[in-house]
Scaffold this motif. Structure first.
Motif, PDB file in Angstrom:
ATOM      1  N   LEU A 157      25.131 -33.428   0.129  1.00  0.00           N
ATOM      2  CA  LEU A 157      24.596 -34.405  -0.827  1.00  0.00           C
ATOM      3  C   LEU A 157      23.196 -34.871  -0.424  1.00  0.00           C
ATOM      4  N   ARG A 158      23.009 -35.107   0.878  1.00  0.00           N
ATOM      5  CA  ARG A 158      21.678 -35.509   1.354  1.00  0.00           C
ATOM      6  C   ARG A 158      20.656 -34.422   1.035  1.00  0.00           C
ATOM      7  N   MET A 159      21.037 -33.173   1.236  1.00  0.00           N
ATOM      8  CA  MET A 159      20.130 -32.061   0.949  1.00  0.00           C
ATOM      9  C   MET A 159      19.779 -32.009  -0.534  1.00  0.00           C
ATOM     10  N   SER A 160      20.773 -32.216  -1.383  1.00  0.00           N
ATOM     11  CA  SER A 160      20.522 -32.139  -2.831  1.00  0.00           C
ATOM     12  C   SER A 160      19.695 -33.322  -3.322  1.00  0.00           C
ATOM     13  N   ILE A 161      19.867 -34.490  -2.686  1.00  0.00           N
ATOM     14  CA  ILE A 161      19.105 -35.674  -3.086  1.00  0.00           C
ATOM     15  C   ILE A 161      17.658 -35.577  -2.621  1.00  0.00           C
ATOM     16  N   MET A 162      17.467 -35.210  -1.346  1.00  0.00           N
ATOM     17  CA  MET A 162      16.127 -35.190  -0.761  1.00  0.00           C
ATOM     18  C   MET A 162      15.399 -33.861  -0.975  1.00  0.00           C
ATOM     19  N   GLN A 163      16.146 -32.834  -1.408  1.00  0.00           N
ATOM     20  CA  GLN A 163      15.553 -31.513  -1.658  1.00  0.00           C
ATOM     21  C   GLN A 163      14.916 -30.919  -0.397  1.00  0.00           C
ATOM     22  N   ARG A 164      15.619 -31.087   0.715  1.00  0.00           N
ATOM     23  CA  ARG A 164      15.130 -30.525   1.981  1.00  0.00           C
ATOM     24  C   ARG A 164      16.298 -30.418   2.952  1.00  0.00           C
ATOM     25  N   PRO A 165      16.141 -29.619   4.028  1.00  0.00           N
ATOM     26  CA  PRO A 165      17.208 -29.499   5.032  1.00  0.00           C
ATOM     27  C   PRO A 165      17.500 -30.859   5.675  1.00  0.00           C
ATOM     28  N   PRO A 166      18.737 -31.074   6.139  1.00  0.00           N
ATOM     29  CA  PRO A 166      19.134 -32.403   6.641  1.00  0.00           C
ATOM     30  C   PRO A 166      18.732 -32.638   8.097  1.00  0.00           C
ATOM     31  N   VAL A 167      17.479 -32.372   8.441  1.00  0.00           N
ATOM     32  CA  VAL A 167      17.017 -32.514   9.828  1.00  0.00           C
ATOM     33  C   VAL A 167      15.635 -33.158   9.890  1.00  0.00           C
ATOM     34  N   SER A 168      15.299 -33.952   8.887  1.00  0.00           N
ATOM     35  CA  SER A 168      13.929 -34.448   8.785  1.00  0.00           C
ATOM     36  C   SER A 168      13.686 -35.748   9.549  1.00  0.00           C
ATOM     37  N   THR A 169      14.724 -36.539   9.790  1.00  0.00           N
ATOM     38  CA  THR A 169      14.590 -37.786  10.551  1.00  0.00           C
ATOM     39  C   THR A 169      15.543 -37.740  11.744  1.00  0.00           C
ATOM     40  N   LEU A 170      15.371 -38.699  12.653  1.00  0.00           N
ATOM     41  CA  LEU A 170      16.242 -38.732  13.832  1.00  0.00           C
ATOM     42  C   LEU A 170      17.699 -38.958  13.427  1.00  0.00           C
ATOM     43  N   TYR A 171      17.910 -39.832  12.438  1.00  0.00           N
ATOM     44  CA  TYR A 171      19.267 -40.088  11.942  1.00  0.00           C
ATOM     45  C   TYR A 171      19.903 -38.792  11.438  1.00  0.00           C
ATOM     46  N   GLU A 172      19.178 -38.091  10.564  1.00  0.00           N
ATOM     47  CA  GLU A 172      19.704 -36.843   9.998  1.00  0.00           C
ATOM     48  C   GLU A 172      19.937 -35.796  11.078  1.00  0.00           C
ATOM     49  N   SER A 173      18.997 -35.710  12.024  1.00  0.00           N
ATOM     50  CA  SER A 173      19.110 -34.695  13.077  1.00  0.00           C
ATOM     51  C   SER A 173      20.367 -34.901  13.913  1.00  0.00           C
TER      52      SER A 173
END
Length: 248
Positions: free
Chosen positions: A64-80
């Motif tokens: 869902l995060r990927m579909s919302i942000m339109q990018r891989p889920p590793v862009s911030t420290l939280y996501e990583s």
């Protein structure tokens, strides 16, 4: 469903809150099993089901995060951190499929709980869907360098947990040499896989740095940290192959 509805649904459900709850229940059931040294077939299946549901919430939240942000889920420290947890749990599942002795479930639930709690520290303000700075806003490099190297970190974590489990068994059940050898082989195999991903990811990071900042390597703390992990893995593998150190 438009992006606003997806984001509202994501925030309303709280996928990662549910995933950590199911990981905690899985760990609790496993500890009960080892405490009383008995577990019925139904109890075993219930434990696996709770773990699977937790992993399903975890995976759905990332998608869902990927579909919302339109990018891989590793862009911030939280996501990583959440993504590293996902990779570590995925490889724990692979260990469980291979071994079938609850070791994978045990490792996966511990990783899931610890990394979820760490990630929550970076989401204290409640905002985790952030706009990226321009230099990081590259889906190609996020999908290659960052995804590759964080995959390596996730495998490193599982490898270290298997190593700690080996040390515990070697001290309290040292006569069970067959079991110890199996664990050690699992750990060494995971070390090789971790080396591949961390090395490849570090090289890709240098290429990204060259394209974005005009230099392949600058000896900054982040680059040094990535290199240290690669060198550490290489050192362990070389010492093992050369016979300088034994398993324990």
């Amino acid at each position: 469903i438009n992006l606003l509805q997806r984001e509202t649904f994501y925030n309303k459900v709280g996928f990662f809150t549910w995933s950590i709850i199911f990981y905690i229940v899985t760990l609790f059931l496993l500890l009960l099993k080892w405490l009383f040294r008995r577990f019925s077939y139904i109890g075993q299946q219930i434990t696996k089901t709770f773990f699977a549901i937790g992993f399903l919430f975890h995976t759905t939240g990332l998608i869902l995060r990927m579909s919302i942000m339109q990018r891989p889920p590793v862009s911030t420290l939280y996501e990583s951190i959440i993504f590293v947890a996902f990779i570590a749990i995925l490889f724990s599942i692979i260990i469980e499929i291979i071994r079938k002795d609850n070791l994978g479930l045990f490792m996966g639930s511990i990783v899931g709980i610890v990394l979820h709690f760490i990630a929550m520290g970076y989401a204290a303000d409640g905002k985790t869907l952030e706009v990226l700075v321009a230099v990081l806003n590259s889906n190609f490099w996020l999908a290659t360098h960052v995804t590759t190297i964080t995959t390596g970190y996730g495998i490193c974590i599982v490898t270290s947990l298997v190593g700690h489990w080996y040390l515990l068994k070697a001290n309290f059940d040292k006569n069970n040499t067959k079991y110890l050898n199996e664990i050690y082989k699992n750990m060494f195999g995971m070390t090789l896989i971790a080396l591949f991903f961390t090395t490849f990811g570090t090289i890709l990071g240098g290429i990204w740095g060259d394209q974005s900042w005009g230099r392949f390597w600058g000896w900054d703390p982040k680059e040094n940290g990535a290199l240290i992990i690669v060198m550490w893995l290489l050192m362990m593998i070389h010492m093992k192959l050369s016979g300088l150190v034994q398993a324990k």
